[in-house]
Design a protein around this motif. Structure first.
Motif, short mmCIF file in Angstrom:
data_model
loop_
_atom_site.label_atom_id
_atom_site.label_comp_id
_atom_site.label_asym_id
_atom_site.label_seq_id
_atom_site.Cartn_x
_atom_site.Cartn_y
_atom_site.Cartn_z
N HIS A 197 0.83 -1.20 0.00
CA HIS A 197 0.00 0.00 0.00
C HIS A 197 0.86 1.25 0.00
O HIS A 197 0.61 2.20 -0.73
CB HIS A 197 -0.92 -0.02 1.22
N GLU A 198 1.94 1.23 0.82
CA GLU A 198 2.77 2.42 0.93
C GLU A 198 3.50 2.75 -0.36
O GLU A 198 3.70 3.92 -0.67
CB GLU A 198 3.80 2.22 2.06
N GLY A 227 2.52 1.99 -3.41
CA GLY A 227 1.64 2.12 -4.56
C GLY A 227 1.40 0.83 -5.32
O GLY A 227 0.65 0.82 -6.29
N ASP A 284 -2.39 -0.44 -5.63
CA ASP A 284 -3.22 0.15 -6.69
C ASP A 284 -3.08 -0.65 -7.98
O ASP A 284 -4.07 -0.97 -8.64
CB ASP A 284 -2.78 1.59 -6.96
N LEU A 285 -1.82 -0.96 -8.30
CA LEU A 285 -1.59 -1.67 -9.56
C LEU A 285 -2.07 -3.11 -9.49
O LEU A 285 -2.54 -3.66 -10.48
CB LEU A 285 -0.10 -1.62 -9.91
N LEU A 286 -1.95 -3.72 -8.29
CA LEU A 286 -2.42 -5.10 -8.15
C LEU A 286 -3.92 -5.17 -8.42
O LEU A 286 -4.44 -6.17 -8.90
CB LEU A 286 -2.13 -5.63 -6.75
N MET A 287 -4.63 -4.06 -8.11
CA MET A 287 -6.07 -4.05 -8.35
C MET A 287 -6.40 -3.88 -9.82
O MET A 287 -7.53 -4.13 -10.23
CB MET A 287 -6.71 -2.90 -7.57
N MET A 288 -5.44 -3.41 -10.62
CA MET A 288 -5.72 -3.13 -12.02
C MET A 288 -5.31 -4.25 -12.95
O MET A 288 -5.39 -4.12 -14.16
CB MET A 288 -5.02 -1.83 -12.45
N HIS A 345 -13.19 -1.74 -0.47
CA HIS A 345 -13.98 -0.70 0.18
C HIS A 345 -13.12 0.23 1.01
O HIS A 345 -13.44 1.41 1.15
CB HIS A 345 -15.08 -1.33 1.05
N LEU A 404 -9.92 1.19 0.56
CA LEU A 404 -8.81 1.96 -0.01
C LEU A 404 -9.25 3.05 -0.95
O LEU A 404 -8.42 3.67 -1.59
CB LEU A 404 -7.85 1.02 -0.74
N GLU A 405 -10.53 3.32 -1.08
CA GLU A 405 -10.97 4.34 -2.03
C GLU A 405 -10.39 5.71 -1.71
O GLU A 405 -10.25 6.06 -0.56
CB GLU A 405 -12.48 4.43 -1.97
#
Lengths: 200, 55, 222, 245
Positions: free
Chosen positions: C75-76, C78, C81-85, C219, C221-222
């Motif tokens: 998370h720190e 970044g 974010d990419l893992l979610m994409m 939910h 991390l938005e």
């Protein structure tokens, strides 16, 4: 290919950041989002990337691969570089390339494109902030995705690297890609459209 | 030499000691050759250390 | 499949490289078990009787506390974010991270458990069975802890919050794990029933853990 | 040769390269003599042949403690005099000291099985060594976790000094804890009197182990200096590239 945004609204922490935002972007076009701090530039980019929910309105992509969600056709370059210090330069890039399902033979040319080819075996911990940023940009090149979402892409970059990034962006547009960037100053996209975010 | 009824334990003690010392020595030797190889590699690429640069 | 392998290899590499925490769980396990006799006393008969309980408690704490940073580092910098994409569903990515974590943290616990059992004077012939209960049970601990790790990173808090959230959820695993181990050791009750329930708990957590963790991340991390 | 020469890592490397073959040779010879004496040593009237384990167990215990002593001195060198080789010496001593402490514990446990009937007894001496091993693991974990060597070195130096101050307290409390619980009938390892026929091989083995420690320590220090050289060259590599573009 065409990216449509209709009547987007964004709420962050109970506060309305923007609403009624509409725009459309076609292949080969770039758009620069400007606005003062807190106007929602980053939020808009994260919204397109699927990381923030739309409070209202919708985002659609016409053309392109129908079954693939919008987020999976986007590259997101955020403030952080998403590179692990204990992995080498090429291990880092190889991981993201494989994770995004692309072939790994593109790695070498991608590192070449950002000028890091001489450092492939160096752990990323040794890189300066600018070099880490460039490694992060190499990810955009090694994996083909039509939409680039760039949040302050030129931060930490020196002017030769900025020029290199501008060339990469021009190449991406020439190949039919799209770019949405948030920036305070010019980032080397002369013919980009401008979207000014005003506080709601 | 007669090791008596507990020969297994004596032999095991010596074997474990030998194993640990051998593992330590092996690590030292492997590490040494790995560091030398990396150094040679870096020198071959023309990377210099700051102290050498001054001279 | 390529994405799955890539993530698995990356997380295992990170764990064993400099700065990674691969053996820290095993070390913590060793220390916790060593501390027990200082509190209880060096009475070997007593230690042998409560040995399985000590080992299970130690393994429980070690595998939960090691989970603290599972999502926090990603998370720190970044990466999350990419893992979610990626094309890999977030549930699978999360499960992959958990598998890598178990292989580098949970498995060493199982491996050193017999050694610690020796120090607690647990019967040699039952050591294999005891290790088997840990082998089957620790994945459940990791996958239940996964939910806590995801919640903790979503709330931007770490450390003890994870333990507070998750420890109550691990009660069934502890009960049936220790029951199976005691059955194997003392033979007063049959080994089969508690062991089967332990297996069922693990299988259920393998499914539920990643789903809940992915939902918490989406939910939070938005 | 003035002592200041040792401060220069390059100079140290030259000396280490020259000294290591000799040290290895001497270590092997002393081990050969020691093992010869060990084979001919008489059995203990109480423990029989298992007393042969003592020739490993006692020197290993001694070196486990020596390792921590060395780390504490090196820690002073790092923190007070900021000697460039001190933290290399401290870092190199940690894995070797841990390995010898481990040998001490395993041989103790293998000695204990025939003597006590179980592999492990929470005997005061063994337990103190176990706590020492845990402290070693802590220092190793600290070195392992610190991404920047110099910061890791200072943290480890502080931990070694705290450990050195604490070790007597730990020893005392473990002894107290043990006598509180331990029935007096349990056999205690390494009684107060030692037969001279057993003492000679023990002393030779202790010397051999100490030489082994010195050899390994010098070799690990050499590796560590090379590792730091690699690191500084890699930093230069990244920097040179930045200057070139």
């Amino acid at each position: 290919m065409r990216l449509n945004a209709e009547e987007l609204a964004c709420n962050r922490g109970g506060r309305e950041v923007f609403r009624g935002l509409s725009f459309a972007l076609s292949s080969g076009e770039a758009m620069v989002i400007s606005g003062r701090n807190g106007a929602g530039k980053s939020s808009l980019l994260r919204m397109i990337a699927g990381l923030v929910r739309c409070a209202a309105g919708q985002l659609t992509l016409d053309g392109g691969e129908r079954d693939t969600p919008l987020a999976e056709q986007c590259h997101y370059l955020g403030h952080q570089d998403a590179m692990k210090p204990s992995l080498t330069v090429s291990e880092n890039l190889q991981f993201w390339t494989e994770f995004f399902g692309a072939r790994t033979h593109t790695i070498e040319s991608a590192l070449q494109a950002v000028g890091l080819a001489a450092l492939t075996d160096l752990p990323a911990a040794y890189l300066s902030a600018g070099q880490r940023r460039r490694l992060s940009i190499a990810r955009l090149v090694s994996v083909q995705r039509p939409i680039w979402l760039l949040d302050e892409p030129t931060s930490a970059l020196d002017s030769p690297s900025q020029k290199r990034l501008a060339e990469l962006m021009q190449g991406h547009l020439a190949g039919g890609g799209m770019i949405v960037a948030a920036a305070h100053g010019p980032i080397g996209l002369e013919r980009a459209r401008e979207l000014k975010l005003d506080p709601a | 030499m007669n090791l008596g009824p507990h020969a297994d334990f004596i032999v095991a003690a010596y074997a474990v000691t030998l194993f640990v010392v051998a593992a330590l020595a092996g690590w030292v030797v492997l590490d040494y050759s790995a560091q030398c190889r990396t150094l040679g590699d870096l020198e071959a690429r023309g990377v210099t250390r700051r102290s050498q640069r001054k001279g | 499949m390529i994405a799955f392998n890539a993530l698995l290899v990356r997380d295992m590499r990170l764990a064993i490289r400099v700065g990674g925490g691969a053996l820290m769980g095993a070390l913590f396990f060793l220390i916790v078990v060593t501390m027990m006799p200082f509190a209880i006393g060096p009475d070997l008969a007593l230690l042998a009787r409560i040995g399985p309980a000590i080992l299970w408690l130690g393994a429980l704490l070690a595998s939960l506390l090691a989970l603290d940073r599972l999502f926090a580092t990603d998370h720190e910098d970044g990466s999350l974010d990419l893992l979610m994409m990626g094309a890999l569903p977030l549930e699978l990515s999360v499960a992959t991270k958990a598998i890598a974590h178990w292989l580098t943290t949970g498995l060493p616990l199982v491996v050193i458990a017999p050694l610690l059992g020796l120090m607690l004077n647990v019967e040699l012939h039952a050591m294999g069975w005891l290790a088997l209960t840990l082998l089957v049970g620790t994945p459940a601990l990791t996958f239940i802890g996964l939910v806590g790790a995801a919640l903790a990173v979503a709330l931007r808090r770490g450390g003890l919050l994870l333990a507070v959230l998750v420890l109550p959820l691990t009660v069934p695993v502890l009960i049936f794990g220790v029951a199976a181990a005691n059955a194997a050791l003392f033979g007063a009750t049959p080994f089969g029933p508690p062991f089967t329930i332990l297996c069922a708990l693990t299988l259920a957590s393998l499914v539920l853990g990643p789903i809940a963790a992915a939902a918490a991340l989406r939910h939070g991390l938005e | 040769m003035p002592i200041i020469d040792f401060a220069n890592p390059t100079r140290f490397l030259t000396i280490a390269n020259r000294a290591l073959p000799w040290l290895i040779a001497v270590t092997v010879i002393v081990f050969a003599i020691g093992l010869f004496y060990v084979m001919n040593a008489p059995d203990d009237y109480q423990q029989g042949a298992t007393v042969k384990i003592m020739f490993l167990h006692v020197p290993a215990a001694w070196l486990g403690m020596l390792g921590w002593g060395l780390m504490s001195v090196a820690a002073l060198g790092t923190l007070v005099w900021r000697h460039p080789l001190a933290d290399v010496a401290g870092k190199a001593a940690a894995p070797i000291g841990a390995a010898f402490t481990f040998i001490c514990l395993v041989t103790g446990s293998l000695w204990g099985r025939p003597t006590w009937g179980t592999y492990w007894v929470w005997d005061a001496r063994l337990t103190s060594m176990l706590v020492l091993l845990l402290l070693y693991f802590g220092v190793l974990a600290l070195y392992w976790t610190a991404e920047e060597p110099s910061r890791g070195a200072r943290a480890a130096a502080i931990l070694s000094l705290v450990g050195a101050v604490n070790l007597p307290i730990i020893k005392f409390s473990v002894d107290w804890w043990n006598t509180l619980h331990q029935p007096a009938s349990v056999f205690r390892m390494g009684g107060s009197t030692i037969d001279p026929a057993l003492l000679t091989p023990l002393l030779i083995m202790a010397l051999a182990f100490t030489l082994l420690f010195a050899t390994l320590h010098l070799a690990v220090m050499r590796n560590e200096i090379l590792r730091r050289r690699v690191r500084s060259m890699r930093l230069m590599q990244a920097q040179e590239l930045a200057e070139a573009t």
